[in-house]
Structures are given as structure tokens and as C-alpha cells.
Motif scaffolding. Structure first.
Motif, PDB file in Angstrom:
ATOM      1  N   ASP A   1      43.906  29.990  43.721  1.00  0.00           N
ATOM      2  CA  ASP A   1      43.308  31.321  43.568  1.00  0.00           C
ATOM      3  C   ASP A   1      43.796  32.004  42.304  1.00  0.00           C
ATOM      4  O   ASP A   1      43.053  32.749  41.654  1.00  0.00           O
ATOM      5  CB  ASP A   1      43.637  32.189  44.789  1.00  0.00           C
ATOM      6  CG  ASP A   1      42.904  31.727  46.049  1.00  0.00           C
ATOM      7  OD1 ASP A   1      41.942  30.938  45.912  1.00  0.00           O
ATOM      8  OD2 ASP A   1      43.305  32.151  47.152  1.00  0.00           O
ATOM      9  N   SER A   2      45.056  31.756  41.955  1.00  0.00           N
ATOM     10  CA  SER A   2      45.613  32.398  40.764  1.00  0.00           C
ATOM     11  C   SER A   2      44.909  31.904  39.503  1.00  0.00           C
ATOM     12  O   SER A   2      44.686  32.684  38.558  1.00  0.00           O
ATOM     13  CB  SER A   2      47.117  32.110  40.659  1.00  0.00           C
ATOM     14  OG  SER A   2      47.355  30.709  40.595  1.00  0.00           O
TER      15      SER A   2
ATOM     16  N   VAL B   1      41.741  30.815  39.398  1.00  0.00           N
ATOM     17  CA  VAL B   1      40.407  31.429  39.428  1.00  0.00           C
ATOM     18  C   VAL B   1      40.481  32.852  38.890  1.00  0.00           C
ATOM     19  O   VAL B   1      39.663  33.260  38.051  1.00  0.00           O
ATOM     20  CB  VAL B   1      39.846  31.432  40.869  1.00  0.00           C
ATOM     21  CG1 VAL B   1      38.557  32.250  40.949  1.00  0.00           C
ATOM     22  CG2 VAL B   1      39.600  30.002  41.340  1.00  0.00           C
ATOM     23  N   LYS B   2      41.474  33.607  39.363  1.00  0.00           N
ATOM     24  CA  LYS B   2      41.652  35.000  38.921  1.00  0.00           C
ATOM     25  C   LYS B   2      41.929  35.052  37.420  1.00  0.00           C
ATOM     26  O   LYS B   2      41.354  35.867  36.688  1.00  0.00           O
ATOM     27  CB  LYS B   2      42.800  35.634  39.702  1.00  0.00           C
ATOM     28  CG  LYS B   2      43.075  37.100  39.369  1.00  0.00           C
ATOM     29  CD  LYS B   2      44.129  37.660  40.316  1.00  0.00           C
ATOM     30  CE  LYS B   2      44.402  39.138  40.049  1.00  0.00           C
ATOM     31  NZ  LYS B   2      45.133  39.353  38.788  1.00  0.00           N
ATOM     32  N   ARG B   3      42.793  34.168  36.952  1.00  0.00           N
ATOM     33  CA  ARG B   3      43.140  34.139  35.533  1.00  0.00           C
ATOM     34  C   ARG B   3      41.919  33.803  34.666  1.00  0.00           C
ATOM     35  O   ARG B   3      41.688  34.424  33.627  1.00  0.00           O
ATOM     36  CB  ARG B   3      44.255  33.116  35.309  1.00  0.00           C
ATOM     37  CG  ARG B   3      44.783  33.080  33.885  1.00  0.00           C
ATOM     38  CD  ARG B   3      46.054  32.246  33.794  1.00  0.00           C
ATOM     39  NE  ARG B   3      45.839  30.873  34.223  1.00  0.00           N
ATOM     40  CZ  ARG B   3      46.338  30.344  35.347  1.00  0.00           C
ATOM     41  NH1 ARG B   3      47.073  31.086  36.158  1.00  0.00           N
ATOM     42  NH2 ARG B   3      46.108  29.084  35.660  1.00  0.00           N
TER      43      ARG B   3
ATOM     44  N   ARG C   1      38.751  34.273  35.408  1.00  0.00           N
ATOM     45  CA  ARG C   1      37.781  35.369  35.438  1.00  0.00           C
ATOM     46  C   ARG C   1      38.240  36.536  34.581  1.00  0.00           C
ATOM     47  O   ARG C   1      37.435  37.183  33.904  1.00  0.00           O
ATOM     48  CB  ARG C   1      37.528  35.813  36.887  1.00  0.00           C
ATOM     49  CG  ARG C   1      36.870  34.719  37.738  1.00  0.00           C
ATOM     50  CD  ARG C   1      36.539  35.202  39.138  1.00  0.00           C
ATOM     51  NE  ARG C   1      35.376  36.091  39.133  1.00  0.00           N
ATOM     52  CZ  ARG C   1      34.115  35.648  39.110  1.00  0.00           C
ATOM     53  NH1 ARG C   1      33.843  34.358  39.083  1.00  0.00           N
ATOM     54  NH2 ARG C   1      33.130  36.505  39.136  1.00  0.00           N
ATOM     55  N   GLU C   2      39.530  36.804  34.586  1.00  0.00           N
ATOM     56  CA  GLU C   2      40.067  37.875  33.738  1.00  0.00           C
ATOM     57  C   GLU C   2      39.900  37.531  32.264  1.00  0.00           C
ATOM     58  O   GLU C   2      39.581  38.392  31.438  1.00  0.00           O
ATOM     59  CB  GLU C   2      41.544  38.118  34.075  1.00  0.00           C
ATOM     60  CG  GLU C   2      41.746  38.817  35.418  1.00  0.00           C
ATOM     61  CD  GLU C   2      43.207  38.906  35.812  1.00  0.00           C
ATOM     62  OE1 GLU C   2      44.055  38.230  35.150  1.00  0.00           O
ATOM     63  OE2 GLU C   2      43.526  39.623  36.787  1.00  0.00           O
TER      64      GLU C   2
ATOM     65  N   THR D   1      36.254  37.988  31.372  1.00  0.00           N
ATOM     66  CA  THR D   1      35.941  39.415  31.290  1.00  0.00           C
ATOM     67  C   THR D   1      36.385  39.993  29.951  1.00  0.00           C
ATOM     68  O   THR D   1      35.631  40.716  29.287  1.00  0.00           O
ATOM     69  CB  THR D   1      36.617  40.189  32.441  1.00  0.00           C
ATOM     70  OG1 THR D   1      36.110  39.701  33.692  1.00  0.00           O
ATOM     71  CG2 THR D   1      36.358  41.679  32.336  1.00  0.00           C
TER      72      THR D   1
END
Length: 224
Positions: A129-130, A132-134, A136-137, A140
């Protein structure tokens, strides 16, 4: 010149689309082309491997000269295609910006792919998950950067007042973002740029046929 050219391509692939747009801009219609299916694994066929041993699309050839990297092919077509639109600005400032935006476009494409294709590229047991979050950030931040470029001008194109190789190479990636439902309201300048070029003949003519059949993908980028 066109009759001596061969393009093996896949629908919806930004690298393939870059070459198609360049060929249209240079008035090189009538080249030999074959549309192949990624889903059927046709990019690994002998026909492709003979031109591109990496087993990737595009595979592009002019006479005996093979240029499978899309940026290389676009630069080659501009240098040796004397007809059609001139895709490198005369103005040194615009030319410098063109090259800068062109090669920054590779970063945009990479960060986009890391989000869209994460589950396809990374085995299930190695997903986090980390990560995926990284990813996406990072995407962005990248998209905000491009929104800023278009907000500051000198527009309306990526390198200034004329359509250039920057647009040829980066537009397919921006279109890909909106295909996966990037929010137009959140990025109004990018959306305006994307929509304004949809009707340009080189882009409209080469629009990915699979996109015409299914206008939108999943909303994977809705919250970017």
C-alpha cells in the motif's frame, strides 16, 4: 518516402501514437502499417521481433533504417521529412523549451505507468500500500507541474505559439491521463490543451481505434 516506411503498432500506446502523429504532420500518409493486438501477444510475434528484438511496439523502419524508439523516429522524420509541417520552432527560446518539454514527457509517462499498471507489473505478493500511495503522490505532483507549465504560457502549445515535436511526443501521454478519467475540473489548463487538439487533423486521424470503441477506461486517475 512514405512507401519505403513500415510501422507496426498497437492501439492506445503513446509511443506508437507519437510516430503516427509525426507521420501525419509530415504528410507521409500511405506508409505500410500493421495494427497488432497487445491482448493477443502479437507484439511478441516473429514479425515484430525481426524489427525490434525487445518485442515491443512500435517497430518502425524506413528503407533499412530501424528506429523503434518513438522519440528517435519522430526526430528522424522531422530531420529527413522535407514536406508537411515544420515541427521544430525557428525561435531559439521556443526550440529550447520544445526539447525540455519533450524529454520531461518521458518522466510524465513513467509516473503515469507506475500508477496505471502497478497491479499488472508487480506480483501480488510484492505489492505494498505504501508503494501505491507513493506512486500516486508522485504522479499528482507531476500532473500539477504540467498544469503549471500551461498556466504560465506562453502557449497555447507546450513550447509556445506553434505546434511542435513537444506536442507530438507529449500529447499522447496527456490524452492517456484523461482516458483514465483524470479530473478536468481539477486540471483546467491540461483539459483545455487536451480538448483543443482533439480536432487537429494529425491527431483526429490517428486517434486510437480502441478508444473510439470504448471511450473511457476505469476511473483509476479520478482522485489524482
Amino acid at each position: 518516402m512514405a512507401k519505403d516506411m513500415t510501422l507496426l503498432w498497437g492501439s492506445g500506446s503513446p509511443p506508437c501514437w507519437r510516430i503516427q502523429i509525426a507521420l501525419e504532420e509530415k504528410k507521409l500518409q500511405g506508409y505500410n502499417q500493421t495494427l497488432l493486438s497487445f491482448m493477443k501477444g502479437e507484439h511478441k510475434s516473429k514479425q515484430v521481433m525481426d524489427m525490434n528484438p525487445r518485442g515491443q511496439l512500435p517497430a518502425f523502419k524506413h528503407k533499412d533504417y530501424v528506429l523503434n524508439e518513438s522519440y528517435a523516429a519522430c526526430l528522424y522524420l522531422e530531420q529527413f521529412g522535407s514536406q508537411g509541417e515544420k515541427l521544430v520552432p525557428e525561435c531559439p527560446a521556443e526550440q529550447a523549451m520544445m526539447y525540455q518539454r519533450m524529454f520531461e514527457g518521458l518522466t510524465l509517462n513513467q509516473k503515469m505507468a507506475e500508477v496505471i499498471y502497478y497491479e499488472w507489473k508487480v506480483p501480488e505478493g510484492e505489492r505494498h500500500d505504501s508503494a501505491v500511495k507513493r506512486n500516486r503522490e508522485a504522479l499528482t505532483a507531476e500532473v500539477k507541474l504540467w498544469e503549471g507549465y500551461l498556466s504560465k504560457g506562453p502557449g497555447p502549445f507546450l513550447a509556445g505559439k506553434t505546434f511542435s515535436l513537444a506536442d507530438v511526443t507529449v500529447y499522447p501521454s496527456i490524452a492517456y491521463l484523461f482516458r483514465f478519467q483524470l479530473c478536468e475540473e481539477r486540471y483546467p489548463k491540461l483539459a483545455a490543451y487536451y480538448n483543443s487538439l482533439k480536432e487537429r487533423p494529425s491527431i483526429k486521424t490517428s486517434w486510437p481505434p480502441t478508444w473510439l470503441e470504448t471511450p473511457e477506461e476505469t476511473g483509476k486517475l479520478k482522485d489524482i
